[in-house]
Design a protein around this motif. Sequence first.
Motif, PDB file in Angstrom:
ATOM      1  N   LEU A  58       0.801  -1.222   0.000  1.00 34.62           N
ATOM      2  CA  LEU A  58       0.000   0.000   0.000  1.00 34.62           C
ATOM      3  C   LEU A  58       0.834   1.272   0.000  1.00 34.62           C
ATOM      4  O   LEU A  58       0.454   2.268  -0.599  1.00 34.62           O
ATOM      5  CB  LEU A  58      -0.918  -0.006   1.236  1.00 34.62           C
ATOM      6  CG  LEU A  58      -1.969   1.090   1.359  1.00 34.62           C
ATOM      7  CD1 LEU A  58      -2.954   1.018   0.205  1.00 34.62           C
ATOM      8  CD2 LEU A  58      -2.717   0.956   2.685  1.00 34.62           C
ATOM      9  N   SER A 104      -4.186   3.822  -4.292  1.00 35.40           N
ATOM     10  CA  SER A 104      -4.672   3.827  -2.918  1.00 35.40           C
ATOM     11  C   SER A 104      -5.774   2.798  -2.702  1.00 35.40           C
ATOM     12  O   SER A 104      -6.679   2.644  -3.520  1.00 35.40           O
ATOM     13  CB  SER A 104      -5.195   5.230  -2.574  1.00 35.40           C
ATOM     14  OG  SER A 104      -5.679   5.261  -1.267  1.00 35.40           O
ATOM     15  N   LEU A 105      -5.685   2.085  -1.571  1.00 36.76           N
ATOM     16  CA  LEU A 105      -6.652   1.061  -1.216  1.00 36.76           C
ATOM     17  C   LEU A 105      -6.902   1.166   0.283  1.00 36.76           C
ATOM     18  O   LEU A 105      -5.955   1.201   1.060  1.00 36.76           O
ATOM     19  CB  LEU A 105      -6.100  -0.330  -1.556  1.00 36.76           C
ATOM     20  CG  LEU A 105      -6.993  -1.535  -1.275  1.00 36.76           C
ATOM     21  CD1 LEU A 105      -8.166  -1.557  -2.248  1.00 36.76           C
ATOM     22  CD2 LEU A 105      -6.193  -2.831  -1.405  1.00 36.76           C
ATOM     23  N   PRO A 106      -8.164   1.235   0.710  1.00 38.71           N
ATOM     24  CA  PRO A 106      -8.437   1.324   2.155  1.00 38.71           C
ATOM     25  C   PRO A 106      -7.792   0.163   2.895  1.00 38.71           C
ATOM     26  O   PRO A 106      -7.794  -0.974   2.421  1.00 38.71           O
ATOM     27  CB  PRO A 106      -9.967   1.264   2.218  1.00 38.71           C
ATOM     28  CG  PRO A 106     -10.425   1.758   0.880  1.00 38.71           C
ATOM     29  CD  PRO A 106      -9.393   1.279  -0.092  1.00 38.71           C
ATOM     30  N   TYR A 107      -7.265   0.469   4.083  1.00 33.37           N
ATOM     31  CA  TYR A 107      -6.537  -0.537   4.861  1.00 33.37           C
ATOM     32  C   TYR A 107      -7.404  -1.747   5.181  1.00 33.37           C
ATOM     33  O   TYR A 107      -6.941  -2.884   5.129  1.00 33.37           O
ATOM     34  CB  TYR A 107      -6.015   0.118   6.140  1.00 33.37           C
ATOM     35  CG  TYR A 107      -5.220  -0.810   7.025  1.00 33.37           C
ATOM     36  CD1 TYR A 107      -4.033  -1.381   6.587  1.00 33.37           C
ATOM     37  CD2 TYR A 107      -5.659  -1.112   8.308  1.00 33.37           C
ATOM     38  CE1 TYR A 107      -3.292  -2.220   7.403  1.00 33.37           C
ATOM     39  CE2 TYR A 107      -4.928  -1.950   9.134  1.00 33.37           C
ATOM     40  CZ  TYR A 107      -3.746  -2.497   8.682  1.00 33.37           C
ATOM     41  OH  TYR A 107      -3.032  -3.336   9.487  1.00 33.37           O
ATOM     42  N   THR A 108      -8.671  -1.517   5.527  1.00 33.01           N
ATOM     43  CA  THR A 108      -9.554  -2.638   5.860  1.00 33.01           C
ATOM     44  C   THR A 108      -9.758  -3.562   4.665  1.00 33.01           C
ATOM     45  O   THR A 108      -9.806  -4.785   4.811  1.00 33.01           O
ATOM     46  CB  THR A 108     -10.918  -2.122   6.346  1.00 33.01           C
ATOM     47  OG1 THR A 108     -11.453  -1.195   5.384  1.00 33.01           O
ATOM     48  CG2 THR A 108     -10.783  -1.433   7.696  1.00 33.01           C
ATOM     49  N   ARG A 109      -9.867  -2.986   3.474  1.00 38.68           N
ATOM     50  CA  ARG A 109     -10.000  -3.812   2.265  1.00 38.68           C
ATOM     51  C   ARG A 109      -8.706  -4.561   1.981  1.00 38.68           C
ATOM     52  O   ARG A 109      -8.721  -5.677   1.471  1.00 38.68           O
ATOM     53  CB  ARG A 109     -10.382  -2.941   1.065  1.00 38.68           C
ATOM     54  CG  ARG A 109     -11.830  -2.469   1.074  1.00 38.68           C
ATOM     55  CD  ARG A 109     -12.155  -1.682  -0.177  1.00 38.68           C
ATOM     56  NE  ARG A 109     -11.903  -2.469  -1.379  1.00 38.68           N
ATOM     57  CZ  ARG A 109     -11.905  -1.946  -2.610  1.00 38.68           C
ATOM     58  NH1 ARG A 109     -12.092  -0.639  -2.792  1.00 38.68           N
ATOM     59  NH2 ARG A 109     -11.676  -2.716  -3.660  1.00 38.68           N
ATOM     60  N   LEU A 110      -7.584  -3.933   2.329  1.00 44.19           N
ATOM     61  CA  LEU A 110      -6.291  -4.589   2.141  1.00 44.19           C
ATOM     62  C   LEU A 110      -6.217  -5.858   2.989  1.00 44.19           C
ATOM     63  O   LEU A 110      -5.796  -6.925   2.520  1.00 44.19           O
ATOM     64  CB  LEU A 110      -5.165  -3.628   2.531  1.00 44.19           C
ATOM     65  CG  LEU A 110      -3.735  -4.081   2.235  1.00 44.19           C
ATOM     66  CD1 LEU A 110      -3.431  -3.960   0.762  1.00 44.19           C
ATOM     67  CD2 LEU A 110      -2.746  -3.245   3.044  1.00 44.19           C
ATOM     68  N   LYS A 117      -8.790  -7.575   4.232  1.00 42.61           N
ATOM     69  CA  LYS A 117      -9.787  -8.535   3.759  1.00 42.61           C
ATOM     70  C   LYS A 117      -9.282  -9.270   2.524  1.00 42.61           C
ATOM     71  O   LYS A 117      -9.514 -10.465   2.350  1.00 42.61           O
ATOM     72  CB  LYS A 117     -11.094  -7.822   3.438  1.00 42.61           C
ATOM     73  CG  LYS A 117     -12.237  -8.749   3.054  1.00 42.61           C
ATOM     74  CD  LYS A 117     -13.479  -7.970   2.603  1.00 42.61           C
ATOM     75  CE  LYS A 117     -14.049  -7.169   3.756  1.00 42.61           C
ATOM     76  NZ  LYS A 117     -15.316  -6.487   3.354  1.00 42.61           N
ATOM     77  N   SER A 118      -8.545  -8.555   1.675  1.00 44.52           N
ATOM     78  CA  SER A 118      -8.058  -9.173   0.440  1.00 44.52           C
ATOM     79  C   SER A 118      -7.072 -10.292   0.720  1.00 44.52           C
ATOM     80  O   SER A 118      -6.929 -11.228  -0.073  1.00 44.52           O
ATOM     81  CB  SER A 118      -7.407  -8.112  -0.462  1.00 44.52           C
ATOM     82  OG  SER A 118      -6.206  -7.609   0.120  1.00 44.52           O
TER      83      SER A 118
END
Length: 400
Positions: free
Chosen positions: A77, A199-205, A207-208
């Motif tokens: 990220l 950019s990618l939200p930390y929570t989605r990171l 979950k991925s």
Amino acid sequence: MNNPAASAATTFLPRYWPLIFAAAGGMSVANIYYAQPLLGAISSDLSISASAIGGVVTVTQIFYAFGLALLVQLGDLVNRRKLIIAQMLLSAAALAAVGFSSSRIMLFAGMAAVGLLAVITQTLVAFASTLAAPTDRGRIVGLVTGGIVIGILLARTFAGIVADLGGWRAVYLASTALTLQMACLLSRVLPRNEAVQKSLPYTRLLKSLFLLFFEERILWVRGILALLIFTAFSTLWTSLVLPLSDPHYSLSKTQIGLFGLFGVAGALAAVKAGRLADQGRGRQTTGAALALLLLSWLPISFTGQSLLALTVGIVLLDLAVQAVHVTNQSIIFAVKTEARSRLTGGYMIFYSIGSAVGSIASTYLYAHFGWQAVCLFGAGVSASALGFWFANRRTPASSF
């Protein structure tokens, strides 16, 4: 597939950059193992009871697992150069806090931070795999991972020698100085032109990461292999101090720590596994190494009769574990190049679980049933790993 950004970055790196990564990784991971031979001295100095001092190791390992789950993924990220240097500086501060601890609370808080930040090692491995050419990735990962394993094996030796010379606090203060020096070196060596992902939200990171294990079967297959091999690895290295310090041998902590040198020989030899993975022989390498892991418990079982037999077993076991570990990482890094930090963090969670299981099981078995029970458990885990590999050897990409 070639990575233009990585090719551009490596243009400005010195040729010996993998060795710097290996040294930095080994130094960082060693921080979570220094306490093991120092517990008695720490207990006496800070007036912590014998029943509570073991919590120092437990807290460090728990927060190391938190770091694997929560921090390593940031490498996908943010700019890895800034992330690594920042974590190095914070790690130096945590080590200094441990070295200057005047109370139980300060000690445990400092050790928690040390464990959390020791995951720099995994960020370095993922970064190294990105900088390496695809045809050379296995060799580079092998070199860096070899440095990490050497750090694990020599941490107890280093701690024992330095503590004998200057006390337990000197171990952490020396590591503080070394960490600061390494942060300065990395700030000069690491590429400044690394491309940062969208950019990618930390929570989605986060979950991925879990989605990756559902999407790619090879990830959890290699993860389970990691859990089993590091259960075997921890079974030996956690309990080894017990028979060697018994009246039959009565070896000192420094003498016991020197056995780590024989493990280093195995770790260095296993760098060959990375080259074999580059040649597409990962499946064969894994099978051969797991058979060697099972075989290693035979000479280890003769520890009570021969230190030479133990030495042979140590070399074989560490060679086998390192070969599978390097092959595992070489394979999973080829799955999704844009998610290497997440893959590293997820994979190493299996490693952490295996290490904990081996530590708990081996000490319990030795206390109640003796060294032969420890060896039977280690051999059983190794046989399970070999059987699991055989059952899943046709998994897509496992022959990479």
